[in-house]
Design a protein around this motif. Structure first.
Motif, PDB file in Angstrom:
ATOM      1  N   GLU A 138      44.043  42.611  43.786  1.00 24.51           N
ATOM      2  CA  GLU A 138      43.206  43.016  44.924  1.00 24.51           C
ATOM      3  C   GLU A 138      43.710  44.320  45.538  1.00 24.51           C
ATOM      4  OE1 GLU A 138      39.931  42.518  47.385  1.00 24.51           O
ATOM      5  OE2 GLU A 138      40.520  41.032  45.908  1.00 24.51           O
TER       6      GLU A 138
ATOM      7  N   TYR B 231      36.587  38.299  41.811  1.00 30.02           N
ATOM      8  CA  TYR B 231      37.170  37.431  40.785  1.00 30.02           C
ATOM      9  C   TYR B 231      36.202  36.394  40.215  1.00 30.02           C
ATOM     10  CZ  TYR B 231      41.369  39.487  42.668  1.00 30.02           C
ATOM     11  OH  TYR B 231      42.319  40.376  43.079  1.00 30.02           O
TER      12      TYR B 231
ATOM     13  N   THR C  16      39.639  30.868  44.637  1.00 30.94           N
ATOM     14  CA  THR C  16      39.582  32.330  44.730  1.00 30.94           C
ATOM     15  C   THR C  16      38.393  32.868  43.945  1.00 30.94           C
ATOM     16  OG1 THR C  16      41.977  32.417  44.969  1.00 30.94           O
ATOM     17  CG2 THR C  16      40.877  34.469  44.383  1.00 30.94           C
ATOM     18  N   TRP C  17      38.135  32.312  42.758  1.00 30.11           N
ATOM     19  CA  TRP C  17      36.975  32.742  41.977  1.00 30.11           C
ATOM     20  C   TRP C  17      35.693  32.520  42.774  1.00 30.11           C
ATOM     21  CZ3 TRP C  17      38.112  29.459  37.015  1.00 30.11           C
ATOM     22  CH2 TRP C  17      39.269  29.926  36.396  1.00 30.11           C
TER      23      TRP C  17
ATOM     24  N   PRO D 205      43.588  35.418  39.429  1.00 27.66           N
ATOM     25  CA  PRO D 205      43.065  36.385  40.404  1.00 27.66           C
ATOM     26  C   PRO D 205      44.192  37.257  40.945  1.00 27.66           C
ATOM     27  CG  PRO D 205      43.097  34.175  41.344  1.00 27.66           C
ATOM     28  CD  PRO D 205      43.566  34.058  39.929  1.00 27.66           C
TER      29      PRO D 205
END
Length: 184
Positions: free
Chosen positions: A147, A53, A46-47, A144
């Motif tokens: 959003e 993130y 995800t980063w 993360p």
């Protein structure tokens, strides 16, 4: 012959609980990484894939830096394992399992990240974990999450900016997230 005041005798090294405690903590953290590798991998993915993130890559180096700066204060404390922390660790493992059952990544990710401070508490003790509260808490920024907050925060920021510009007496035209001033 000058005596180095930082030199340790063999007896002092054997009495110092820190090397063994740090070895145990390091081993348990490596085990945690191995057991929950897919969860940690999902965080790093995800980063890498979501610009929101990318700060996640900085969290662990920042935590390690802050811990390094605290090393002298921490060295004055004596590691004393806290078996009661095993209950919290079990609770977090159960929470991770629930996240796995309902397939919610954020529950799994928060669970494994929270296991790190609990393992510090378990192996090094409550006093040392409390001394390390800021860097251990800072680890939560690696997860993360949030959003869903981006759009409402953008709307709030635009509303606030337009209101502040109008307070100055400058006319402003707003179209969604974009606004225009008479000067351009």
């Amino acid at each position: 012959m000058a005596v180095d005041r930082h030199a340790y005798s063999a007896a002092q090294v054997l009495r110092d609980p820190w090397p063994g405690a740090l070895l145990a903590l390091g081993s348990v953290l490596v085990l945690l990484l191995g057991v929950f590798y897919p969860t940690f991998r999902s965080m790093v993915t995800t980063w890498s894939n979501t610009e929101t993130y990318t700060h996640g890559f900085l969290i662990v180096p920042i935590v390690l830096f802050v811990l390094w700066r605290q090393r002298h204060a921490l060295a004055r404390l004596t590691p004393q394992p806290a078996p009661v922390a095993a209950v919290a660790l079990g609770g977090l493992a159960f929470l991770w399992m629930l996240g796995e059952l309902v397939d919610v990544w954020s529950v799994r990710q928060f669970s494994v990240v929270l296991m790190i401070p609990v393992l510090v508490w378990l192996i090094l003790g409550a006093r040392i974990a409390w001394q390390m509260k800021f860097p251990l808490g800072y680890l939560l920024f690696a997860v993360p999450f949030g959003e869903f907050l981006v759009q409402p925060l953008m709307v709030y920021t635009a509303d606030f900016t337009v209101a502040m510009v109008r307070l100055t007496g400058i006319p402003v035209y707003r179209d969604g997230m974009y606004f225009t001033l008479p000067t351009g």
